[in-house]
Motif scaffolding. Structure first.
Motif, PDB file in Angstrom:
ATOM      1  N   ILE A  52       0.835  -1.201   0.000  1.00 19.57           N
ATOM      2  CA  ILE A  52       0.000   0.000   0.000  1.00 19.57           C
ATOM      3  C   ILE A  52       0.873   1.255   0.000  1.00 19.57           C
ATOM      4  O   ILE A  52       0.627   2.210  -0.750  1.00 19.57           O
ATOM      5  CB  ILE A  52      -0.946  -0.005   1.226  1.00 19.57           C
ATOM      6  CG1 ILE A  52      -2.028  -1.081   1.060  1.00 19.57           C
ATOM      7  CG2 ILE A  52      -1.582   1.366   1.429  1.00 19.57           C
ATOM      8  CD1 ILE A  52      -2.866  -1.300   2.304  1.00 19.57           C
ATOM      9  N   LEU A  53       1.901   1.255   0.851  1.00 20.18           N
ATOM     10  CA  LEU A  53       2.765   2.430   0.952  1.00 20.18           C
ATOM     11  C   LEU A  53       3.520   2.680  -0.340  1.00 20.18           C
ATOM     12  O   LEU A  53       3.586   3.818  -0.836  1.00 20.18           O
ATOM     13  CB  LEU A  53       3.751   2.246   2.111  1.00 20.18           C
ATOM     14  CG  LEU A  53       3.153   2.228   3.524  1.00 20.18           C
ATOM     15  CD1 LEU A  53       4.220   1.899   4.559  1.00 20.18           C
ATOM     16  CD2 LEU A  53       2.496   3.562   3.858  1.00 20.18           C
TER      17      LEU A  53
ATOM     18  N   GLY B  70       1.494   4.207  -2.877  1.00 20.01           N
ATOM     19  CA  GLY B  70       0.957   5.524  -2.535  1.00 20.01           C
ATOM     20  C   GLY B  70      -0.543   5.550  -2.379  1.00 20.01           C
ATOM     21  O   GLY B  70      -1.169   6.588  -2.622  1.00 20.01           O
ATOM     22  N   ARG B  71      -1.144   4.432  -1.916  1.00 17.44           N
ATOM     23  CA  ARG B  71      -2.611   4.328  -1.830  1.00 17.44           C
ATOM     24  C   ARG B  71      -3.108   4.762  -0.448  1.00 17.44           C
ATOM     25  O   ARG B  71      -3.212   3.972   0.485  1.00 17.44           O
ATOM     26  CB  ARG B  71      -3.040   2.904  -2.128  1.00 17.44           C
ATOM     27  CG  ARG B  71      -2.760   2.446  -3.549  1.00 17.44           C
ATOM     28  CD  ARG B  71      -3.484   3.326  -4.596  1.00 17.44           C
ATOM     29  NE  ARG B  71      -4.898   3.362  -4.391  1.00 17.44           N
ATOM     30  CZ  ARG B  71      -5.752   2.490  -4.920  1.00 17.44           C
ATOM     31  NH1 ARG B  71      -5.286   1.518  -5.698  1.00 17.44           N
ATOM     32  NH2 ARG B  71      -7.040   2.575  -4.703  1.00 17.44           N
ATOM     33  N   GLU B  72      -3.429   6.044  -0.321  1.00 21.23           N
ATOM     34  CA  GLU B  72      -3.872   6.572   0.968  1.00 21.23           C
ATOM     35  C   GLU B  72      -5.216   5.988   1.386  1.00 21.23           C
ATOM     36  O   GLU B  72      -5.448   5.724   2.565  1.00 21.23           O
ATOM     37  CB  GLU B  72      -3.959   8.101   0.914  1.00 21.23           C
ATOM     38  CG  GLU B  72      -4.293   8.715   2.261  1.00 21.23           C
ATOM     39  CD  GLU B  72      -3.990  10.201   2.310  1.00 21.23           C
ATOM     40  OE1 GLU B  72      -4.143  10.772   3.387  1.00 21.23           O
ATOM     41  OE2 GLU B  72      -3.590  10.774   1.276  1.00 21.23           O
TER      42      GLU B  72
ATOM     43  N   LEU C 268      -4.640   2.626   2.833  1.00 17.51           N
ATOM     44  CA  LEU C 268      -3.947   2.732   4.119  1.00 17.51           C
ATOM     45  C   LEU C 268      -4.930   3.069   5.230  1.00 17.51           C
ATOM     46  O   LEU C 268      -4.895   2.458   6.304  1.00 17.51           O
ATOM     47  CB  LEU C 268      -2.845   3.794   4.044  1.00 17.51           C
ATOM     48  CG  LEU C 268      -2.068   4.007   5.359  1.00 17.51           C
ATOM     49  CD1 LEU C 268      -1.310   2.748   5.755  1.00 17.51           C
ATOM     50  CD2 LEU C 268      -1.113   5.191   5.243  1.00 17.51           C
TER      51      LEU C 268
ATOM     52  N   GLN D 107       2.027   7.352   7.762  1.00 17.55           N
ATOM     53  CA  GLN D 107       1.539   8.428   6.890  1.00 17.55           C
ATOM     54  C   GLN D 107       2.709   9.182   6.256  1.00 17.55           C
ATOM     55  O   GLN D 107       2.657   9.566   5.077  1.00 17.55           O
ATOM     56  CB  GLN D 107       0.672   9.402   7.698  1.00 17.55           C
ATOM     57  CG  GLN D 107      -0.063  10.431   6.847  1.00 17.55           C
ATOM     58  CD  GLN D 107      -1.068   9.806   5.892  1.00 17.55           C
ATOM     59  OE1 GLN D 107      -1.885   8.983   6.304  1.00 17.55           O
ATOM     60  NE2 GLN D 107      -1.025  10.190   4.627  1.00 17.55           N
TER      61      GLN D 107
ATOM     62  N   LEU E 298       4.095   7.057   3.521  1.00 18.72           N
ATOM     63  CA  LEU E 298       3.166   7.127   2.389  1.00 18.72           C
ATOM     64  C   LEU E 298       3.410   8.401   1.586  1.00 18.72           C
ATOM     65  O   LEU E 298       3.478   8.363   0.348  1.00 18.72           O
ATOM     66  CB  LEU E 298       1.721   7.087   2.891  1.00 18.72           C
ATOM     67  CG  LEU E 298       0.649   7.221   1.808  1.00 18.72           C
ATOM     68  CD1 LEU E 298       0.538   5.938   0.995  1.00 18.72           C
ATOM     69  CD2 LEU E 298      -0.709   7.578   2.417  1.00 18.72           C
ATOM     70  N   SER E 299       3.555   9.535   2.286  1.00 20.99           N
ATOM     71  CA  SER E 299       3.781  10.814   1.596  1.00 20.99           C
ATOM     72  C   SER E 299       5.063  10.772   0.787  1.00 20.99           C
ATOM     73  O   SER E 299       5.130  11.316  -0.325  1.00 20.99           O
ATOM     74  CB  SER E 299       3.850  11.950   2.624  1.00 20.99           C
ATOM     75  OG  SER E 299       2.629  12.060   3.322  1.00 20.99           O
TER      76      SER E 299
ATOM     77  N   GLN F 191       4.409   8.808  -2.314  1.00 24.60           N
ATOM     78  CA  GLN F 191       3.528   9.568  -3.208  1.00 24.60           C
ATOM     79  C   GLN F 191       4.316  10.643  -3.958  1.00 24.60           C
ATOM     80  O   GLN F 191       4.126  10.840  -5.165  1.00 24.60           O
ATOM     81  CB  GLN F 191       2.397  10.215  -2.397  1.00 24.60           C
ATOM     82  CG  GLN F 191       1.333   9.219  -1.946  1.00 24.60           C
ATOM     83  CD  GLN F 191       0.270   9.879  -1.083  1.00 24.60           C
ATOM     84  OE1 GLN F 191       0.536  10.832  -0.355  1.00 24.60           O
ATOM     85  NE2 GLN F 191      -0.955   9.361  -1.150  1.00 24.60           N
TER      86      GLN F 191
END
Length: 502
Positions: free
Chosen positions: A296-297, A300-302, A305, A383, A386-387, A390
């Motif tokens: 997921i990370l 980049g799938r917020e 997540l 988070q 993740l950013s 992304q």
């Protein structure tokens, strides 16, 4: 009659106060007058029974009156403290009152105010003289509980050494001292019947009850309306200094355990011992499947997540046994470090500067006092990763290739033309695209990499500044110095001195 000690760094103030008190209160005795707080502390410590009241300035050269009041309260908590100040700094005075002063005088002290305060102190002394044996035992118990008294002092024995007792603690962070004192007042008759002793400390009520062969274990639960969020713990022990301290430590550890878990769990002694002896390593896979989170990370799938985190939080809260705080936080941190290793694999063994806040988040996680705080820090950590992915996904491959080339060859002579040719782009177009995606020009990025490398070499004391400049790609030492100062706000020489003085 009151026995009074005066402390002020101005001799004229001491003389004036002594004269006034001798004139208005001839029965009182000035047992000590000091311009230096240290001898005053020694006098108070070495002369029990010779001090009822201390009047002290709260602004002195060597030690503040606020600290002095705190020290005296630790040595002789029964002494009445009066603070003097020539400053209308009410925050400073408030600290003095918080540390144990009963009142304060503003210099120059008015006669009427001084007389009023000492009349108040006289009344308090009479009230204290009429205090019941029960209240005295409560004060003695509080001192023993905090370890502030010599256990060998016979006045503080309370129960015979080795007497079987049960220590009970109620803890409620929403209840203040007055509320717990009210509970003590309502329960006083029951305390008398059982020869129990109790005291209030911060947000806790402590009661120790001696146990005989015919009596049950400890204080009846009906004395306190527990409610849903009140910790109620007890432990048997044999009365003694070490045993009491160990018991208090154990119950405070259990309080933290229950605080961490939202005060939703409670066990009797047998279940508690079984649970703590089997404190298992927490496997975060039960709540956050690592491979799923990693995927997921990196994509980049917020949205995914957030769904996964909500499900993990639901499972976490739904666990019926609660969590041992150290083990849970250890499991969370291990989970984070596994993700860091995955990023290092992606980034050629480095953690990008854009993830510089990670260590701060981990520090907050280690210090978290509740389950939800720990989980919130874990979510913040994920988070941020993740950013990072992304943002990385938005950067074209030729920009990533160029930055990697610069990082690998920064010590050589690199020009915009040379790097643009490496990624097969027109120099003008490459320059505009590099700044668009990296936020700085290629030249600034190159200098940033070179200065970072120079800082690492600064620890090598055998290397001269000029040698370091050349090693990181600068041909001109003066230019290296100006670039270094731009980034570090000091010259290379000043920076090296700073490192050496650490």
């Amino acid at each position: 009659m009151l026995k009074i000690v005066l402390i002020d760094d101005e001799q004229v103030v001491l003389q004036g106060m002594s004269h006034l008190l001798a004139e208005e209160f001839p029965d009182h005795e000035i047992t000590g007058s000091f311009t230096d707080p240290e001898p005053a502390i020694r006098f108070i410590e070495e002369n029990p029974g010779q001090v009822d009241v201390v009047v002290t300035d709260i602004k002195m050269p060597h030690i503040s009156g606020v600290t002095l009041i705190e020290k005296i309260r630790d040595i002789r908590p029964e002494i009445v403290m009066i603070a003097m100040s020539a400053y209308t700094d009410y925050e400073y005075i408030r600290q003095a009152m918080k540390n144990g002063a009963v009142d304060y005088l503003l210099k120059p002290c008015r006669r009427k105010e001084i007389l009023g305060i000492f009349e108040k102190v006289e009344r308090q002394k009479k009230e204290r003289a009429q205090e019941t044996e029960e209240k005295q035992r409560e004060r003695r118990f509080l001192k023993l509980l905090k370890g502030n008294e010599d256990w060998q002092d016979k006045d503080f024995c309370i129960f015979p050494e080795g007497k079987a007792c049960v220590c009970t603690m109620w803890s409620d962070r929403d209840r203040g001292r007055e509320e717990w004192e009210a509970v003590m007042y309502r329960s006083r008759e029951e305390l008398r019947k059982r020869n129990a002793v109790g005291t209030v400390e911060e947000h806790r009520l402590w009661i120790v009850t001696p146990i005989s062969g015919t009596e049950g274990e400890g204080f009846p639960d009906i004395c306190v309306n527990d409610g849903n969020l009140v910790v109620h713990l007890k432990k048997n022990f044999k009365w003694g200094q070490r045993e009491l301290q160990e018991t208090v430590h154990t119950l405070l550890e259990r309080e933290f355990y229950m605080d961490f878990n939202g005060r939703l769990y409670a066990w009797d002694e047998e279940i508690w011992q079984k649970k703590t002896s089997q404190a298992e390593e927490i496997k975060m896979e039960e709540f956050l499947p690592f491979s799923k989170i990693e995927m997921i990370l990196m994509r980049g799938r917020e949205d995914q997540l957030q769904l996964t985190l909500r499900e993990g939080r639901r499972r976490l809260i739904g666990r019926t046994d609660g969590f041992e705080p150290v083990q849970l936080k250890k499991g969370m941190i291990h989970f984070c470090y596994l993700l860091e290793e995955r990023i290092k694999t992606e980034e050629a063994g480095k953690i990008p500067e854009s993830l510089s806040e990670q260590e701060k988040i981990l520090s907050d996680l280690r210090n978290s006092r509740t389950l939800m705080q720990a989980w919130a820090n874990l979510e913040a950590y994920l988070q941020q990763i993740l950013s990072f992915f992304q943002e990385k996904a938005k950067v074209p491959s030729y920009i990533r290739l160029a930055s990697a080339y610069i990082e690998a060859n920064y010590m050589q002579e690199l020009s915009l033309q040379k790097v643009a040719e490496y990624v097969s782009l027109n120099p003008w177009y490459f320059s505009s695209q590099f700044k668009k995606y990296m936020g700085i020009s290629m030249g600034e990025y190159l200098n940033q990499i070179r200065i970072k490398a120079a800082v690492s070499l600064m620890e090598e004391r055998d290397l001269k500044i000029g040698e370091i400049a050349e090693l990181v790609g600068f041909k001109d030492s003066a230019y290296f110095g100006s670039v270094f100062k731009k980034f570090k706000k000091m010259s290379p020489k000043e920076y090296r001195m700073k490192i050496m003085n650490k």
